[in-house]
Write a protein that holds these residues in place. Sequence first.
Motif, short mmCIF file in Angstrom:
data_model
loop_
_atom_site.label_atom_id
_atom_site.label_comp_id
_atom_site.label_asym_id
_atom_site.label_seq_id
_atom_site.Cartn_x
_atom_site.Cartn_y
_atom_site.Cartn_z
N ALA A 12 0.81 -1.22 0.00
CA ALA A 12 0.00 0.00 0.00
C ALA A 12 0.84 1.27 0.00
N SER A 13 2.16 1.14 -0.15
CA SER A 13 3.01 2.34 -0.09
C SER A 13 3.08 3.07 -1.42
N SER A 14 2.60 2.45 -2.50
CA SER A 14 2.64 3.12 -3.81
C SER A 14 1.63 2.46 -4.75
N GLY A 15 1.49 3.03 -5.93
CA GLY A 15 0.76 2.41 -7.03
C GLY A 15 -0.67 2.00 -6.70
N ILE A 16 -1.02 0.82 -7.17
CA ILE A 16 -2.40 0.32 -7.07
C ILE A 16 -2.82 0.18 -5.61
N GLY A 17 -1.93 -0.31 -4.76
CA GLY A 17 -2.26 -0.51 -3.35
C GLY A 17 -2.57 0.80 -2.64
N ALA A 35 3.75 -2.67 3.86
CA ALA A 35 4.79 -2.58 2.82
C ALA A 35 6.13 -2.49 3.55
N ARG A 36 7.22 -2.48 2.77
CA ARG A 36 8.55 -2.41 3.42
C ARG A 36 8.94 -0.99 3.78
N ASN A 37 8.55 -0.02 2.97
CA ASN A 37 9.02 1.35 3.15
C ASN A 37 8.10 2.10 4.14
N ALA A 61 6.69 -4.32 6.79
CA ALA A 61 6.99 -5.74 6.67
C ALA A 61 7.40 -6.08 5.25
N ASP A 62 8.33 -7.01 5.16
CA ASP A 62 8.66 -7.64 3.88
C ASP A 62 7.90 -8.96 3.86
N VAL A 63 6.93 -9.06 2.97
CA VAL A 63 6.06 -10.25 3.00
C VAL A 63 6.79 -11.53 2.58
N ASN A 87 -4.67 -8.65 -1.37
CA ASN A 87 -3.34 -9.19 -1.66
C ASN A 87 -2.83 -8.49 -2.92
N ASN A 88 -2.11 -7.39 -2.71
CA ASN A 88 -1.69 -6.55 -3.85
C ASN A 88 -0.17 -6.49 -4.02
N ALA A 89 0.60 -6.64 -2.94
CA ALA A 89 2.07 -6.50 -3.06
C ALA A 89 2.57 -7.44 -4.15
N VAL A 152 8.00 -16.03 -16.02
CA VAL A 152 7.89 -16.33 -14.58
C VAL A 152 6.85 -15.41 -13.94
N TYR A 153 6.90 -14.14 -14.30
CA TYR A 153 5.90 -13.20 -13.76
C TYR A 153 4.49 -13.67 -14.14
N GLY A 154 4.30 -14.00 -15.42
CA GLY A 154 2.98 -14.44 -15.87
C GLY A 154 2.53 -15.71 -15.17
N THR A 156 3.33 -16.58 -12.16
CA THR A 156 2.88 -16.23 -10.79
C THR A 156 1.47 -15.67 -10.83
N LYS A 157 1.17 -14.91 -11.88
CA LYS A 157 -0.16 -14.29 -11.95
C LYS A 157 -1.23 -15.31 -12.37
N ALA A 158 -0.82 -16.31 -13.17
CA ALA A 158 -1.76 -17.41 -13.48
C ALA A 158 -2.10 -18.15 -12.19
N VAL A 185 -1.46 -3.04 -18.48
CA VAL A 185 -0.44 -2.03 -18.16
C VAL A 185 -1.05 -0.83 -17.42
N THR A 186 -0.52 -0.57 -16.26
CA THR A 186 -1.02 0.50 -15.40
C THR A 186 0.20 1.32 -14.96
N ARG A 187 0.03 2.64 -14.90
CA ARG A 187 1.18 3.51 -14.63
C ARG A 187 1.57 3.44 -13.14
N THR A 188 2.55 2.60 -12.83
CA THR A 188 3.06 2.50 -11.47
C THR A 188 4.57 2.28 -11.53
N GLU A 189 5.15 2.20 -10.34
CA GLU A 189 6.60 2.03 -10.26
C GLU A 189 7.06 0.62 -10.63
N GLU A 192 9.45 0.67 -13.71
CA GLU A 192 10.82 1.13 -13.48
C GLU A 192 11.59 0.13 -12.60
N ARG A 193 10.88 -0.40 -11.58
CA ARG A 193 11.53 -1.34 -10.66
C ARG A 193 11.97 -2.61 -11.38
N SER A 194 11.31 -2.93 -12.49
CA SER A 194 11.70 -4.14 -13.23
C SER A 194 12.40 -3.78 -14.54
N1 LIG Z 1 1.29 -1.73 -12.88
C1 LIG Z 1 0.90 -2.65 -13.74
O1 LIG Z 1 1.01 -2.48 -14.97
C2 LIG Z 1 0.30 -3.91 -13.24
C3 LIG Z 1 0.42 -4.31 -11.92
N2 LIG Z 1 -0.12 -5.48 -11.51
C4 LIG Z 1 0.02 -5.92 -10.12
O2 LIG Z 1 -0.39 -4.90 -9.25
C5 LIG Z 1 0.19 -5.11 -7.97
C6 LIG Z 1 0.67 -3.79 -7.41
O3 LIG Z 1 1.76 -3.33 -8.18
P1 LIG Z 1 1.92 -1.83 -8.70
O4 LIG Z 1 1.07 -0.93 -7.93
O5 LIG Z 1 1.79 -1.87 -10.16
O6 LIG Z 1 3.47 -1.58 -8.42
P2 LIG Z 1 4.25 -0.76 -7.32
O7 LIG Z 1 5.68 -1.12 -7.51
O8 LIG Z 1 3.88 0.68 -7.36
O9 LIG Z 1 3.69 -1.35 -5.97
C7 LIG Z 1 4.13 -2.55 -5.41
C8 LIG Z 1 3.83 -2.50 -3.93
O10 LIG Z 1 4.24 -3.74 -3.35
C9 LIG Z 1 5.11 -3.46 -2.25
N3 LIG Z 1 6.07 -4.53 -2.12
C10 LIG Z 1 6.95 -4.96 -3.05
N4 LIG Z 1 7.70 -5.95 -2.55
C11 LIG Z 1 7.27 -6.15 -1.27
C12 LIG Z 1 7.65 -7.02 -0.23
N5 LIG Z 1 8.65 -7.91 -0.39
N6 LIG Z 1 7.00 -6.96 0.95
C13 LIG Z 1 6.00 -6.07 1.13
N7 LIG Z 1 5.59 -5.21 0.18
C14 LIG Z 1 6.22 -5.25 -1.00
C15 LIG Z 1 5.75 -2.12 -2.59
O11 LIG Z 1 6.14 -1.39 -1.43
P3 LIG Z 1 7.59 -1.37 -0.75
O12 LIG Z 1 8.60 -1.21 -1.83
O13 LIG Z 1 7.47 -0.20 0.19
O14 LIG Z 1 7.68 -2.66 -0.01
C16 LIG Z 1 4.58 -1.39 -3.22
O15 LIG Z 1 3.76 -0.83 -2.22
C17 LIG Z 1 1.28 -6.17 -8.17
O16 LIG Z 1 0.81 -7.41 -7.68
C18 LIG Z 1 1.43 -6.23 -9.69
O17 LIG Z 1 1.89 -7.48 -10.15
C19 LIG Z 1 -0.82 -6.29 -12.36
C20 LIG Z 1 -0.97 -5.94 -13.66
C21 LIG Z 1 -0.44 -4.72 -14.21
#
Ligand SMILES: NC(=O)C1=CN([C@@H]2O[C@H](COP(=O)(O)OP(=O)(O)OC[C@H]3O[C@@H](n4cnc5c(N)ncnc54)[C@H](OP(=O)(O)O)[C@@H]3O)[C@@H](O)[C@H]2O)C=CC1
Length: 262
Positions: A12-17, A35-37, A61-63, A87-89, A152-154, A156-158, A185-189, A192-194
């Motif tokens: 929940a620290s960024s993006g969709i969460g 989240a971790r941060n 927490a690191d899940v 369950n979004n992380a 591998v990513y796909g 996990t999502k399957a 595709v959704t505009r989140t980090e 860049e992280r990958s």
């Molecule tokens: N963006 C896209 O195009 C798409 C995204 N998704 C899915 O949406 C979900 C959310 O991702 P999205 O918002 O895009 O990306 P972000 O990178 O913005 O968000 C990922 C979130 O997960 C947290 N996170 C990552 N690793 C861990 C960990 N080990 N323990 C706890 N928290 C963790 C991050 O926080 P922190 O670093 O603080 O731990 C962050 O809050 C994911 O499951 C992704 O696969 C699905 C389809 C498309």
Amino acid sequence: MASKPTVLITGASSGIGAVYADRFARRGHDLVLVARNAERLESVASRLRAETDVTVDIIQADVTAAADIARIEERLREDERIGILVNNAGAALPGSFVEQNAAQAADLIALNVTAPTRLAAAVAPRFARAGSGAIVNIGSVVGLAPELGLTVYGATKAFVQFLSQGLAQELGPKGVYVQAVLPAVTRTEIWERSGRDVNAMPAVMETAELVDAALVGFDRREAVTIPPLPDAGQWDALEAARRAMLPNYRQVHAAARYRAVA
Ligand SMILES: NC(=O)C1=CN([C@@H]2O[C@H](COP(=O)(O)OP(=O)(O)OC[C@H]3O[C@@H](n4cnc5c(N)ncnc54)[C@H](OP(=O)(O)O)[C@@H]3O)[C@@H](O)[C@H]2O)C=CC1
Ligand SMILES: CC(=O)[C@H](N)C(=O)O
């Protein structure tokens, strides 16, 4: 006890969460954000505390870390106010399969597969006993598309999609709602992280639109919500084709095309 269930959201620290946190807070749900941060989590939490009346707890927490996920599992098992788990992380990997290594694959499976499964397993018995509750799992359309080269990513999502559909079968009759959300595709980090440039993608959805659409599906109690898919009939047809095969798997003999020619 609050009239609306508390929502625990991972990632929940960024993006969709973070948008899920915003939307559930505005609906009047207390929140537990994971989240971790911690700094970024606290920033989301303090904004929502200031802008809404809800209570927002954070769990740094690191899940994928054993001690950390154990703390979240305990909270899910014991805090009866929590009635919705999101369950979004999650994360993706850079490169192709041969450019990735086994440790990266294992780490991704720990994050995208093991963690949501464990958290669902922690909360499901309590929800089933109560006859209520909801589990929202964030999958991806990539889980339906081996052609995309994100193997591998796909995969996990399957898994997330199958887990969700299986849990819906098992828990639905007990009053527990399970939703798989499959964004494209959704505009989140995550991009860049990958190591990918989201701006190079031909079509990008904003997080607010994605989550608001997913919540329409949530309110309708859809089992699988694919916000970008224009024609829901295509998903229905895929499901109908899959279900039509089910009775055909029960056979004593291999299909004729596999029988050795004498
Ligand atoms: N963006 C896209 O195009 C798409 C995204 N998704 C899915 O949406 C979900 C959310 O991702 P999205 O918002 O895009 O990306 P972000 O990178 O913005 O968000 C990922 C979130 O997960 C947290 N996170 C990552 N690793 C861990 C960990 N080990 N323990 C706890 N928290 C963790 C991050 O926080 P922190 O670093 O603080 O731990 C962050 O809050 C994911 O499951 C992704 O696969 C699905 C389809 C498309
Ligand atoms: C491949 C990705 O990184 C993205 N999260 C997606 O599921 O489309």
